[in-house]
Design an enzyme around this catalytic site. Structure first.
Site, mmCIF file in Angstrom:
data_model
loop_
_atom_site.group_PDB
_atom_site.id
_atom_site.type_symbol
_atom_site.label_atom_id
_atom_site.label_comp_id
_atom_site.label_asym_id
_atom_site.label_seq_id
_atom_site.Cartn_x
_atom_site.Cartn_y
_atom_site.Cartn_z
ATOM 1 N N SER A 124 0.449 -7.272 -1.066
ATOM 2 C CA SER A 124 -0.816 -6.555 -1.175
ATOM 3 C C SER A 124 -1.428 -6.774 -2.544
ATOM 4 C CB SER A 124 -0.533 -5.057 -0.985
ATOM 5 O OG SER A 124 -1.636 -4.284 -1.377
ATOM 6 N N TYR A 149 4.673 3.158 -2.342
ATOM 7 C CA TYR A 149 4.334 2.082 -1.410
ATOM 8 C C TYR A 149 4.069 0.790 -2.185
ATOM 9 C CZ TYR A 149 1.388 -1.033 1.289
ATOM 10 O OH TYR A 149 0.858 -2.158 1.860
ATOM 11 N N LYS A 153 6.108 -3.155 -2.410
ATOM 12 C CA LYS A 153 5.544 -4.512 -2.297
ATOM 13 C C LYS A 153 5.888 -5.340 -3.531
ATOM 14 C CE LYS A 153 3.790 -3.969 1.661
ATOM 15 N NZ LYS A 153 4.424 -4.658 2.781
HETATM 16 P P1 NAD Z 1 0.813 -1.182 10.811
HETATM 17 O O1 NAD Z 1 1.456 0.121 10.489
HETATM 18 O O2 NAD Z 1 -0.259 -1.211 11.822
HETATM 19 O O3 NAD Z 1 1.923 -2.257 11.215
HETATM 20 C C1 NAD Z 1 3.256 -2.170 10.757
HETATM 21 C C2 NAD Z 1 4.145 -2.245 11.992
HETATM 22 O O4 NAD Z 1 5.512 -2.199 11.589
HETATM 23 C C3 NAD Z 1 3.936 -1.076 12.953
HETATM 24 O O5 NAD Z 1 3.726 -1.577 14.252
HETATM 25 C C4 NAD Z 1 5.240 -0.268 12.871
HETATM 26 O O6 NAD Z 1 5.564 0.340 14.101
HETATM 27 C C5 NAD Z 1 6.225 -1.341 12.451
HETATM 28 N N1 NAD Z 1 7.366 -0.850 11.665
HETATM 29 C C6 NAD Z 1 7.366 -0.022 10.602
HETATM 30 N N2 NAD Z 1 8.608 0.159 10.149
HETATM 31 C C7 NAD Z 1 9.431 -0.574 10.935
HETATM 32 C C8 NAD Z 1 10.826 -0.782 10.973
HETATM 33 N N3 NAD Z 1 11.647 -0.177 10.103
HETATM 34 N N4 NAD Z 1 11.340 -1.595 11.926
HETATM 35 C C9 NAD Z 1 10.523 -2.208 12.834
HETATM 36 N N5 NAD Z 1 9.194 -2.030 12.856
HETATM 37 C C10 NAD Z 1 8.652 -1.230 11.914
HETATM 38 O O7 NAD Z 1 0.286 -1.787 9.420
HETATM 39 P P2 NAD Z 1 -0.622 -3.064 9.141
HETATM 40 O O8 NAD Z 1 -1.899 -2.589 8.540
HETATM 41 O O9 NAD Z 1 -0.648 -3.943 10.305
HETATM 42 O O10 NAD Z 1 0.214 -3.719 7.956
HETATM 43 C C11 NAD Z 1 1.142 -4.772 8.179
HETATM 44 C C12 NAD Z 1 1.793 -5.141 6.853
HETATM 45 O O11 NAD Z 1 0.793 -5.537 5.940
HETATM 46 C C13 NAD Z 1 2.552 -4.001 6.200
HETATM 47 O O12 NAD Z 1 3.711 -4.513 5.571
HETATM 48 C C14 NAD Z 1 1.573 -3.511 5.171
HETATM 49 O O13 NAD Z 1 2.220 -2.869 4.093
HETATM 50 C C15 NAD Z 1 0.907 -4.793 4.738
HETATM 51 N N6 NAD Z 1 -0.433 -4.599 4.147
HETATM 52 C C16 NAD Z 1 -1.375 -3.900 4.842
HETATM 53 C C17 NAD Z 1 -2.624 -3.679 4.262
HETATM 54 C C18 NAD Z 1 -3.688 -2.887 4.983
HETATM 55 O O14 NAD Z 1 -4.622 -2.452 4.337
HETATM 56 N N7 NAD Z 1 -3.591 -2.683 6.297
HETATM 57 C C19 NAD Z 1 -2.905 -4.184 2.978
HETATM 58 C C20 NAD Z 1 -1.912 -4.914 2.313
HETATM 59 C C21 NAD Z 1 -0.669 -5.114 2.906
HETATM 60 N N1 UFG Z 2 -12.813 5.598 0.225
HETATM 61 C C1 UFG Z 2 -13.717 6.634 0.337
HETATM 62 N N2 UFG Z 2 -13.545 7.535 1.357
HETATM 63 C C2 UFG Z 2 -12.511 7.458 2.241
HETATM 64 C C3 UFG Z 2 -11.594 6.385 2.117
HETATM 65 C C4 UFG Z 2 -11.777 5.476 1.085
HETATM 66 O O1 UFG Z 2 -14.659 6.749 -0.455
HETATM 67 O O2 UFG Z 2 -12.404 8.323 3.119
HETATM 68 C C5 UFG Z 2 -13.035 4.595 -0.838
HETATM 69 C C6 UFG Z 2 -11.885 4.484 -1.824
HETATM 70 O O3 UFG Z 2 -12.052 5.406 -2.873
HETATM 71 C C7 UFG Z 2 -11.982 3.023 -2.264
HETATM 72 C C8 UFG Z 2 -12.512 2.311 -1.016
HETATM 73 O O4 UFG Z 2 -13.107 3.321 -0.208
HETATM 74 O O5 UFG Z 2 -12.942 2.885 -3.277
HETATM 75 C C9 UFG Z 2 -11.422 1.630 -0.202
HETATM 76 O O6 UFG Z 2 -10.382 2.563 0.084
HETATM 77 P P1 UFG Z 2 -9.236 2.256 1.143
HETATM 78 O O7 UFG Z 2 -8.352 3.473 1.202
HETATM 79 O O8 UFG Z 2 -9.817 1.771 2.405
HETATM 80 O O9 UFG Z 2 -8.459 1.030 0.496
HETATM 81 P P2 UFG Z 2 -7.703 0.919 -0.898
HETATM 82 O O10 UFG Z 2 -8.314 -0.230 -1.618
HETATM 83 O O11 UFG Z 2 -7.605 2.196 -1.610
HETATM 84 O O12 UFG Z 2 -6.205 0.613 -0.397
HETATM 85 C C10 UFG Z 2 -5.939 -0.541 0.393
HETATM 86 C C11 UFG Z 2 -4.732 -0.319 1.301
HETATM 87 C C12 UFG Z 2 -3.486 -0.145 0.516
HETATM 88 C C13 UFG Z 2 -3.327 -1.248 -0.459
HETATM 89 C C14 UFG Z 2 -4.561 -1.388 -1.296
HETATM 90 C C15 UFG Z 2 -4.482 -2.572 -2.196
HETATM 91 O O13 UFG Z 2 -4.902 0.843 2.067
HETATM 92 O O14 UFG Z 2 -2.401 -0.201 1.399
HETATM 93 O O15 UFG Z 2 -5.686 -1.586 -0.455
HETATM 94 O O16 UFG Z 2 -4.195 -3.688 -1.423
HETATM 95 F F1 UFG Z 2 -2.269 -0.979 -1.264
#
Ligand code: NAD
Ligand code: UFG
Length: 338
Positions: A124, A149, A153
């Site tokens: 991330s 979290y 990462k």
């Molecule tokens: P998500 O929660 O939709 O997907 C994660 C999946 O992993 C889920 O289906 C959950 O059931 C499964 N899971 C969790 N723990 C598990 C375990 N112990 N064993 C088996 N399955 C398990 O999340 P996502 O948004 O699809 O994110 C996928 C990956 O990308 C994650 O590692 C997340 O940290 C990373 N990531 C996400 C974002 C974002 O903004 N969505 C940003 C940066 C990194």
């Molecule tokens: N925000 C609002 N209102 C809301 C939600 C978010 O104003 O209800 C704003 C936040 O303050 C930020 C922007 O929208 O300025 C984006 O916020 P998000 O929560 O959508 O995303 P972040 O950048 O805070 O976090 C995301 C992922 C994290 C990851 C991070 C960096 O959720 O998992 O990006 O990769 F760690």
């Protein structure tokens, strides 16, 4: 040979399964369904016309993992499984370290026991902390994270890098995602958060569909164009395609490779609201609230390295991201339960 996709029933994982199958890969999904709905599997099959083998299992379950590696011919692993809610990780650090770190250590140990040493890991942009300068490149320094979290990462990047340095048979790609939004154009799969969404786009779409009253905008006094936070939003299908491209990097001797997956463009919260309103035709009422703890002002990627080395660029703009987020939410106001 097949690709094992841990967390393949989740938001980014499910979109990646579509792109993998459409590119001709065999896919095996492993997911414990802690944050996913099994009904996504039928939706995936409806899109691609192909069934993925599914194991409901936990990455901390050594025996279950071992069975998968014995039964299936796994070539590479794309590792999405993990917990990802920033606020929850502050309340439950042990659960986050156990799930994400113990889980990954168990997974990679079973991988090497079975001679599978190719992995793509979901990292991330959070590992950059509050960047000194934007856009951030892969060489920008990693900084202190503001929550457990983020630390999982950052630490897992270090763990996988150290393992690769000690054993050159490993090929490791760390993908640093910026802010994934959007959904598959079919409107049949998308992000399906439990409870009140933490992230901006699912919150906006739930306001649009009438489930939430108004958007809380966290802070309008940041040093940005309009005072609200700026992020690099990327269409989840583009992100998914980045994984297919990254698979080609997992060749013998490729070692450790790190890529940002972003668009290179930053949008403020208010710009996202405006773009969403234009794309959906729905007005989003909002109120300005204090800053959210742990938030940074501005972050966006340099995506040059992924372009140069993977031949990958994000194809969708903010309009498509908003339209596709909206189509998914409008057609599925209760996620997969409909
Ligand atoms: P998500 O929660 O939709 O997907 C994660 C999946 O992993 C889920 O289906 C959950 O059931 C499964 N899971 C969790 N723990 C598990 C375990 N112990 N064993 C088996 N399955 C398990 O999340 P996502 O948004 O699809 O994110 C996928 C990956 O990308 C994650 O590692 C997340 O940290 C990373 N990531 C996400 C974002 C974002 O903004 N969505 C940003 C940066 C990194
Ligand atoms: N925000 C609002 N209102 C809301 C939600 C978010 O104003 O209800 C704003 C936040 O303050 C930020 C922007 O929208 O300025 C984006 O916020 P998000 O929560 O959508 O995303 P972040 O950048 O805070 O976090 C995301 C992922 C994290 C990851 C991070 C960096 O959720 O998992 O990006 O990769 F760690």
């Amino acid at each position: 040979m097949a690709i094992l996709v841990t967390g393949g029933a989740g938001y980014i994982g499910s979109h990646t399964v579509v792109e993998l199958q459409q590119a001709g890969h065999e896919v095996v999904i492993l997911d414990n369904l802690s944050n996913a709905d099994e009904r996504v599997l039928q939706r995936l099959q409806a899109i691609t016309g192909k069934a993925a083998t599914f194991y409901r299992a936990d990455i901390r379950d050594r025996k279950a993992l071992s069975e998968v590696f014995e039964k299936e011919k796994i070539e590479s692993v794309i590792h999405f499984a993990g917990l990802k809610a920033v606020g929850e990780s502050v309340e439950k650090p042990w659960e986050y370290y156990d799930n994400n770190i113990t889980g990954t250590l168990t997974l990679v140990d079973e991988m090497r026991r079975h001679g599978v040493k190719n992995i793509i890991f979901s990292s991330s942009s959070t590992v950059y902390g509050e960047p000194d300068a934007v856009p951030v490149t892969e060489e920008s320094p990693k900084k202190a994270c503001t929550n457990p979290y983020g630390w999982t990462k950052s630490m897992l990047e270090q763990i996988l890098s150290d393992m690769q340095a000690a054993d050159h048979e490993w090929n490791v790609v760390l993908l640093r995602y910026f802010n994934p939004i959007g959904a598959h154009r079919s409107g049949t799969i998308g992000e399906n958060p439990n409870g009140i969404p933490n992230n901006l786009m699912p919150y906006i779409t739930q306001v649009a569909v009438g489930k939430l009253k108004e958007l809380n905008v966290f802070g309008d006094d940041y040093p940005t164009k309009d005072g609200t936070g700026v992020r690099d939003y990327i269409h989840v299908v583009d992100l998914a395609k980045g994984h297919v491209k990254a698979l080609a990097k997992l060749t013998p001797g490729s070692g450790l490779n790190i890529y940002n997956l972003g668009t290179g463009t930053g949008y403020s919260v208010l710009e996202i609201v405006k773009n969403f309103e234009e794309a959906s035709g729905v007005k989003i009422p909002y109120v300005i609230r204090p800053r959210r703890a742990g938030d940074i002002a501005c972050n966006y990627a340099s995506a040059e390295k992924a372009k140069r080395e993977l031949g990958w660029v994000a194809e969708n703009g903010i309009r498509e991201m908003c339209e596709d987020s909206w189509r998914w939410q409008k057609n599925n106001p209760n996620g997969y339960a409909d």
